[in-house]
Scaffold this motif. Sequence first.
Motif, PDB file in Angstrom:
ATOM      1  N   ASP A  22       0.830  -1.212   0.000  1.00  0.00           N
ATOM      2  CA  ASP A  22       0.000   0.000   0.000  1.00  0.00           C
ATOM      3  C   ASP A  22       0.863   1.261   0.000  1.00  0.00           C
ATOM      4  OD1 ASP A  22      -2.300  -1.370   2.497  1.00  0.00           O
ATOM      5  OD2 ASP A  22      -1.792  -1.973   0.463  1.00  0.00           O
ATOM      6  N   LEU A  23       0.623   2.098  -0.963  1.00  0.00           N
ATOM      7  CA  LEU A  23       1.304   3.396  -1.002  1.00  0.00           C
ATOM      8  C   LEU A  23       0.272   4.480  -0.730  1.00  0.00           C
ATOM      9  CD1 LEU A  23       3.884   5.070  -1.629  1.00  0.00           C
ATOM     10  CD2 LEU A  23       3.038   5.216  -3.999  1.00  0.00           C
ATOM     11  N   ARG A  24       0.518   5.271   0.321  1.00  0.00           N
ATOM     12  CA  ARG A  24      -0.380   6.391   0.618  1.00  0.00           C
ATOM     13  C   ARG A  24       0.370   7.657   0.234  1.00  0.00           C
ATOM     14  NH1 ARG A  24      -3.998   4.656   5.784  1.00  0.00           N
ATOM     15  NH2 ARG A  24      -4.501   2.588   4.959  1.00  0.00           N
ATOM     16  N   ILE A  25      -0.224   8.409  -0.659  1.00  0.00           N
ATOM     17  CA  ILE A  25       0.491   9.575  -1.173  1.00  0.00           C
ATOM     18  C   ILE A  25      -0.310  10.846  -0.914  1.00  0.00           C
ATOM     19  CG2 ILE A  25      -0.365   8.967  -3.496  1.00  0.00           C
ATOM     20  CD1 ILE A  25       2.155  10.372  -4.585  1.00  0.00           C
ATOM     21  N   SER A  26       0.327  11.766  -0.195  1.00  0.00           N
ATOM     22  CA  SER A  26      -0.300  13.062   0.077  1.00  0.00           C
ATOM     23  C   SER A  26      -0.041  13.955  -1.124  1.00  0.00           C
ATOM     24  CB  SER A  26       0.322  13.669   1.334  1.00  0.00           C
ATOM     25  OG  SER A  26      -0.080  15.027   1.445  1.00  0.00           O
ATOM     26  N   ILE A  27      -1.128  14.474  -1.740  1.00  0.00           N
ATOM     27  CA  ILE A  27      -0.947  15.295  -2.942  1.00  0.00           C
ATOM     28  C   ILE A  27      -1.132  16.775  -2.630  1.00  0.00           C
ATOM     29  CG2 ILE A  27      -1.436  13.481  -4.614  1.00  0.00           C
ATOM     30  CD1 ILE A  27      -4.328  14.445  -4.677  1.00  0.00           C
ATOM     31  N   THR A  28      -1.372  17.101  -1.379  1.00  0.00           N
ATOM     32  CA  THR A  28      -1.369  18.476  -0.887  1.00  0.00           C
ATOM     33  C   THR A  28      -1.459  18.437   0.636  1.00  0.00           C
ATOM     34  OG1 THR A  28      -2.491  20.621  -0.831  1.00  0.00           O
ATOM     35  CG2 THR A  28      -3.891  18.669  -1.004  1.00  0.00           C
TER      36      THR A  28
END
Length: 339
Positions: A22-28
């Motif tokens: 699982d990759l959790r990516i904050s885009i802001t």
Amino acid sequence: MLPTPTSVPPQLRDSHGRALRDLRISITDRCNYRCVYCRDGEEGTSYSELSNEEYLRLITLFIPLGITKVRLTGGEPLLRHGLVDLVAEIATLRTLFGEAPDIAITTNGHLLESLAAPLKNAGLRRATISMDAVDAPNFEAITRVPRSFERVLAGIRAAKAAGLEPVKINCVLLRGFNDNQIEGFARFAQQENVIVRFIEFMPLEEGRFWSRDLVIPIDELVGRLSRVAPLVELPPNEAGETAIRFGFKDGPGEIGIIAPVSRAFCGACSRLRLTSDGKIRTCLFSQVEHDLYGRMRAGLNDEALRSYIIRVAQQKEQRHHIGEPGFLKPSRSMVHIGG
Ligand code: SF4
């Protein structure tokens, strides 16, 4: 050059043998809410955001290493300009890698009513909505945004109508603050036929006021819920699922309890995180970050960047140490990491 998909994709693992999928990516890290337990109201540090192309390239580095799930987070990801296009571009990776990635989002739901269907059509599969009360006065006292409750309710219903199922509701519970909402949420889960997950309060807030006394431990919570309606424990959907699941004996709806403090689940953790400015966090409570984006900007090719990711994954912390002597709060607060 993207590697050709093989029959058995390699599996990213840490030094404790855990498979990282699982990759959790904050885009802001911008947010249109100022929830009282998360933001102390002062506009503090803000981290930069990357372009859609840069996020896409970063995500593309991880998929061939065995990442199968990508969760977009924030701050508040729906504030991100070009979000629908970004989801569509991430979804194109499936032409190369079969089912991967499974794309999900965690949002406060304020802007979801108008974006649910376009995001679904772009390739989003699931939506999780953060919601800490089931009545407008309490909800708006928490978010400090007027008329926010009706917007989120409309967003939840739009997500269901768009087919972003199962729609999950995440409620962070704090004793003496919103634990008066427990019974209301149990009824809400039944009436709206959504999955309500109660999350134990973790020391990730800006204001630094966390204490164990504010945590409602799982056993107490199950006791209170059972007084609303008889519960039946359900099996996990998959290995490493963070929520302990319960159904209602007498009808629809589901409750999940995510208990990182009173019943930690680090042993099966399968998550890596990317911050909005492109740094890898191997754990929510990491004290160090690994500058993947900086290396990409410095001109490393994809192969070298993947080797770097594999080395970083090996350094993943075994577990958190919340409430233990010497526990250090993470270098960023939750709004700057993303769920
Ligand atoms: S605290 Fe860290 S190791 Fe534990 S479940 Fe969360 S991210 Fe995984």
